[in-house]
Design a protein around this motif. Structure first.
Motif, PDB file in Angstrom:
ATOM      1  N   GLY A  22       0.808  -1.204   0.044  1.00 47.50           N
ATOM      2  CA  GLY A  22       0.129   0.068   0.159  1.00 47.50           C
ATOM      3  C   GLY A  22       0.802   1.106   0.113  1.00 47.50           C
ATOM      4  O   GLY A  22       0.246   2.454   0.080  1.00 47.50           O
ATOM      5  N   VAL A  23       2.291   1.247  -0.068  1.00 51.33           N
ATOM      6  CA  VAL A  23       3.123   2.318  -0.103  1.00 51.33           C
ATOM      7  C   VAL A  23       3.469   2.384  -1.474  1.00 51.33           C
ATOM      8  O   VAL A  23       3.988   1.630  -1.985  1.00 51.33           O
ATOM      9  N   PRO A  24       3.591   3.692  -2.290  1.00 48.14           N
ATOM     10  CA  PRO A  24       4.050   3.988  -3.449  1.00 48.14           C
ATOM     11  C   PRO A  24       5.430   3.981  -3.271  1.00 48.14           C
ATOM     12  O   PRO A  24       6.231   4.434  -2.301  1.00 48.14           O
ATOM     13  N   VAL A  25       6.040   3.231  -4.284  1.00 49.23           N
ATOM     14  CA  VAL A  25       7.471   3.058  -4.453  1.00 49.23           C
ATOM     15  C   VAL A  25       7.898   3.409  -6.101  1.00 49.23           C
ATOM     16  O   VAL A  25       7.010   2.989  -6.868  1.00 49.23           O
ATOM     17  N   GLN A  26       8.948   4.045  -6.227  1.00 45.66           N
ATOM     18  CA  GLN A  26       9.529   4.293  -7.675  1.00 45.66           C
ATOM     19  C   GLN A  26      10.917   3.514  -7.629  1.00 45.66           C
ATOM     20  O   GLN A  26      11.744   3.724  -6.469  1.00 45.66           O
ATOM     21  N   VAL A  27      11.130   2.776  -8.808  1.00 48.42           N
ATOM     22  CA  VAL A  27      12.359   2.261  -8.973  1.00 48.42           C
ATOM     23  C   VAL A  27      12.828   2.939 -10.084  1.00 48.42           C
ATOM     24  O   VAL A  27      12.056   2.933 -11.215  1.00 48.42           O
ATOM     25  N   ARG A  28      14.166   3.273 -10.328  1.00 47.27           N
ATOM     26  CA  ARG A  28      14.529   3.786 -11.655  1.00 47.27           C
ATOM     27  C   ARG A  28      15.797   3.302 -11.785  1.00 47.27           C
ATOM     28  O   ARG A  28      16.791   2.924 -10.924  1.00 47.27           O
ATOM     29  N   ALA A  29      15.953   3.135 -13.399  1.00 42.25           N
ATOM     30  CA  ALA A  29      16.971   2.304 -13.806  1.00 42.25           C
ATOM     31  C   ALA A  29      17.941   3.503 -14.573  1.00 42.25           C
ATOM     32  O   ALA A  29      17.292   4.020 -15.581  1.00 42.25           O
ATOM     33  N   ILE A  30      19.306   3.639 -14.285  1.00 38.68           N
ATOM     34  CA  ILE A  30      19.970   4.714 -14.854  1.00 38.68           C
ATOM     35  C   ILE A  30      21.218   4.089 -15.779  1.00 38.68           C
ATOM     36  O   ILE A  30      22.028   3.350 -15.268  1.00 38.68           O
ATOM     37  N   PRO A  31      21.146   4.201 -16.850  1.00 35.52           N
ATOM     38  CA  PRO A  31      22.216   3.697 -17.857  1.00 35.52           C
ATOM     39  C   PRO A  31      23.521   4.243 -17.777  1.00 35.52           C
ATOM     40  O   PRO A  31      23.662   5.435 -17.658  1.00 35.52           O
ATOM     41  N   ILE A  32      24.523   3.631 -17.260  1.00 31.91           N
ATOM     42  CA  ILE A  32      25.862   3.966 -16.949  1.00 31.91           C
ATOM     43  C   ILE A  32      27.204   3.509 -17.917  1.00 31.91           C
ATOM     44  O   ILE A  32      27.945   4.083 -17.696  1.00 31.91           O
ATOM     45  N   GLN A  33      26.727   2.794 -18.786  1.00 34.22           N
ATOM     46  CA  GLN A  33      27.773   1.888 -19.408  1.00 34.22           C
ATOM     47  C   GLN A  33      27.060   1.377 -20.614  1.00 34.22           C
ATOM     48  O   GLN A  33      26.075   0.758 -20.603  1.00 34.22           O
ATOM     49  N   TYR A  34      27.810   1.359 -21.871  1.00 33.06           N
ATOM     50  CA  TYR A  34      27.305   0.956 -23.062  1.00 33.06           C
ATOM     51  C   TYR A  34      28.423   0.025 -23.864  1.00 33.06           C
ATOM     52  O   TYR A  34      29.622   0.457 -23.830  1.00 33.06           O
ATOM     53  N   HIS A  35      28.146  -1.168 -24.088  1.00 31.16           N
ATOM     54  CA  HIS A  35      28.891  -2.043 -24.644  1.00 31.16           C
ATOM     55  C   HIS A  35      28.394  -2.544 -25.882  1.00 31.16           C
ATOM     56  O   HIS A  35      27.322  -3.348 -26.198  1.00 31.16           O
ATOM     57  N   TRP A  36      29.027  -2.327 -27.103  1.00 31.41           N
ATOM     58  CA  TRP A  36      28.620  -2.593 -28.431  1.00 31.41           C
ATOM     59  C   TRP A  36      29.481  -3.807 -28.868  1.00 31.41           C
ATOM     60  O   TRP A  36      30.688  -3.593 -28.956  1.00 31.41           O
ATOM     61  N   ASP A  37      28.812  -4.863 -29.524  1.00 24.96           N
ATOM     62  CA  ASP A  37      29.424  -5.945 -30.023  1.00 24.96           C
ATOM     63  C   ASP A  37      28.995  -5.726 -31.721  1.00 24.96           C
ATOM     64  O   ASP A  37      27.982  -5.967 -31.945  1.00 24.96           O
ATOM     65  N   LEU A  38      30.227  -5.655 -32.402  1.00 27.00           N
ATOM     66  CA  LEU A  38      29.973  -5.117 -33.852  1.00 27.00           C
ATOM     67  C   LEU A  38      29.736  -6.517 -34.765  1.00 27.00           C
ATOM     68  O   LEU A  38      29.491  -6.273 -35.745  1.00 27.00           O
ATOM     69  N   GLY A  39      29.733  -7.818 -34.314  1.00 22.68           N
ATOM     70  CA  GLY A  39      29.378  -8.885 -35.101  1.00 22.68           C
ATOM     71  C   GLY A  39      30.673  -9.304 -35.708  1.00 22.68           C
ATOM     72  O   GLY A  39      30.625 -10.217 -36.458  1.00 22.68           O
ATOM     73  N   ASP A  40      31.923  -8.562 -35.753  1.00 20.10           N
ATOM     74  CA  ASP A  40      32.958  -9.021 -36.492  1.00 20.10           C
ATOM     75  C   ASP A  40      34.023  -9.141 -35.398  1.00 20.10           C
ATOM     76  O   ASP A  40      35.158  -9.421 -36.053  1.00 20.10           O
ATOM     77  N   GLY A  41      33.936  -9.499 -34.481  1.00 24.27           N
ATOM     78  CA  GLY A  41      34.904  -9.536 -33.264  1.00 24.27           C
ATOM     79  C   GLY A  41      35.367  -8.170 -32.669  1.00 24.27           C
ATOM     80  O   GLY A  41      35.894  -8.302 -31.639  1.00 24.27           O
ATOM     81  N   ASN A  42      35.129  -6.970 -33.436  1.00 23.39           N
ATOM     82  CA  ASN A  42      35.265  -5.889 -32.537  1.00 23.39           C
ATOM     83  C   ASN A  42      34.357  -5.683 -31.597  1.00 23.39           C
ATOM     84  O   ASN A  42      33.021  -5.825 -31.886  1.00 23.39           O
ATOM     85  N   THR A  43      34.748  -4.972 -30.406  1.00 23.84           N
ATOM     86  CA  THR A  43      33.793  -4.441 -29.408  1.00 23.84           C
ATOM     87  C   THR A  43      34.249  -3.025 -28.969  1.00 23.84           C
ATOM     88  O   THR A  43      35.357  -2.658 -29.077  1.00 23.84           O
ATOM     89  N   ILE A  44      33.122  -2.224 -28.534  1.00 23.16           N
ATOM     90  CA  ILE A  44      33.439  -1.011 -27.895  1.00 23.16           C
ATOM     91  C   ILE A  44      32.663  -1.013 -26.608  1.00 23.16           C
ATOM     92  O   ILE A  44      31.643  -1.336 -26.496  1.00 23.16           O
ATOM     93  N   THR A  45      33.469  -0.434 -25.430  1.00 23.14           N
ATOM     94  CA  THR A  45      32.610  -0.223 -24.225  1.00 23.14           C
ATOM     95  C   THR A  45      33.066   1.370 -23.804  1.00 23.14           C
ATOM     96  O   THR A  45      34.195   1.983 -24.161  1.00 23.14           O
ATOM     97  N   THR A  46      31.871   2.011 -23.354  1.00 27.33           N
ATOM     98  CA  THR A  46      31.737   3.441 -23.165  1.00 27.33           C
ATOM     99  C   THR A  46      31.157   3.896 -22.302  1.00 27.33           C
ATOM    100  O   THR A  46      30.021   3.329 -22.287  1.00 27.33           O
ATOM    101  N   LYS A  47      31.182   5.091 -21.507  1.00 28.75           N
ATOM    102  CA  LYS A  47      30.205   5.542 -20.581  1.00 28.75           C
ATOM    103  C   LYS A  47      29.275   6.567 -21.235  1.00 28.75           C
ATOM    104  O   LYS A  47      28.279   6.906 -20.900  1.00 28.75           O
ATOM    105  N   LYS A  48      29.716   6.860 -22.626  1.00 32.53           N
ATOM    106  CA  LYS A  48      29.013   7.667 -23.512  1.00 32.53           C
ATOM    107  C   LYS A  48      27.929   7.153 -24.365  1.00 32.53           C
ATOM    108  O   LYS A  48      28.324   5.856 -24.955  1.00 32.53           O
ATOM    109  N   PRO A  49      26.857   7.479 -24.488  1.00 39.01           N
ATOM    110  CA  PRO A  49      25.727   6.965 -25.137  1.00 39.01           C
ATOM    111  C   PRO A  49      25.978   6.978 -26.612  1.00 39.01           C
ATOM    112  O   PRO A  49      25.033   6.548 -27.525  1.00 39.01           O
ATOM    113  N   GLY A  50      26.891   8.008 -27.312  1.00 38.94           N
ATOM    114  CA  GLY A  50      26.817   8.470 -28.445  1.00 38.94           C
ATOM    115  C   GLY A  50      25.734   9.250 -28.884  1.00 38.94           C
ATOM    116  O   GLY A  50      25.030   9.697 -28.101  1.00 38.94           O
ATOM    117  N   LYS A  51      25.894   9.899 -30.178  1.00 35.33           N
ATOM    118  CA  LYS A  51      24.889  10.875 -30.521  1.00 35.33           C
ATOM    119  C   LYS A  51      24.665  10.586 -32.115  1.00 35.33           C
ATOM    120  O   LYS A  51      25.407  10.205 -32.901  1.00 35.33           O
TER     121      LYS A  51
END
Length: 147
Positions: A22-51
């Motif tokens: 009966g008590v209202p609760v909020q949960v939030r998920a904050i993106p802090i890191q992004y890891h791209w797997d490019l499918g060719d063996g290359n990967t990139i990890t960054t804290k930047k979401p890109g633009k």
């Protein structure tokens, strides 16, 4: 090949509102890191979401022609708030992987075309159907980059 592909993700914080005993609760998920797997063996990890283009904050190139699947795994930190109170950190993180996004990397080369045949505006005649023969190959010099 070697054409720059611009990568970016939506960095929006996700918020869920619910009730607990009966008590209202909020949960939030904050993106802090992004890891791209490019499918060719290359990967990139960054804290930047890109633009979006024309930004080149997070980019990738392919060295060989073919179909590749790009997968983004986003790491989220969590917080909660009870009954409108202060946000409190949740221990640990969670990783969520996207569905793969297919991309065809093709070489840029001149091709002779017949000017008497109209261009098919609905499709690109130089992108082949996805078959085992059209799959991209692993990059022999694949690396992991951290930005």
């Amino acid at each position: 090949m070697n054409v720059i592909n611009v990568l970016y993700a939506d960095p929006t914080t996700q918020t869920l509102e619910t009730e607990l005993l009966g008590v209202p609760v909020q949960v939030r998920a904050i993106p802090i890191q992004y890891h791209w797997d490019l499918g060719d063996g290359n990967t990139i990890t960054t804290k930047k979401p890109g633009k979006p283009y024309p930004s080149e904050q997070v980019t990738a190139t392919y060295t060989q022609e073919g179909w590749y699947d790009i997968t983004l795994t986003t790491t989220f930190a969590g917080q909660f708030s009870v009954d409108g109170g202060e946000w409190q950190d949740i221990d640990g993180t969670i990783e969520i992987a996207s569905d793969p996004v297919p991309l065809f990397s093709k070489s840029l080369e001149s091709r002779l075309v017949n000017p008497d045949i109209p261009v098919d505006e609905e499709g690109d005649p130089w992108i082949p159907a996805r078959t085992p023969d059209a799959e991209g190959h692993r990059d022999p010099a694949a690396t992991h980059r951290e930005l």
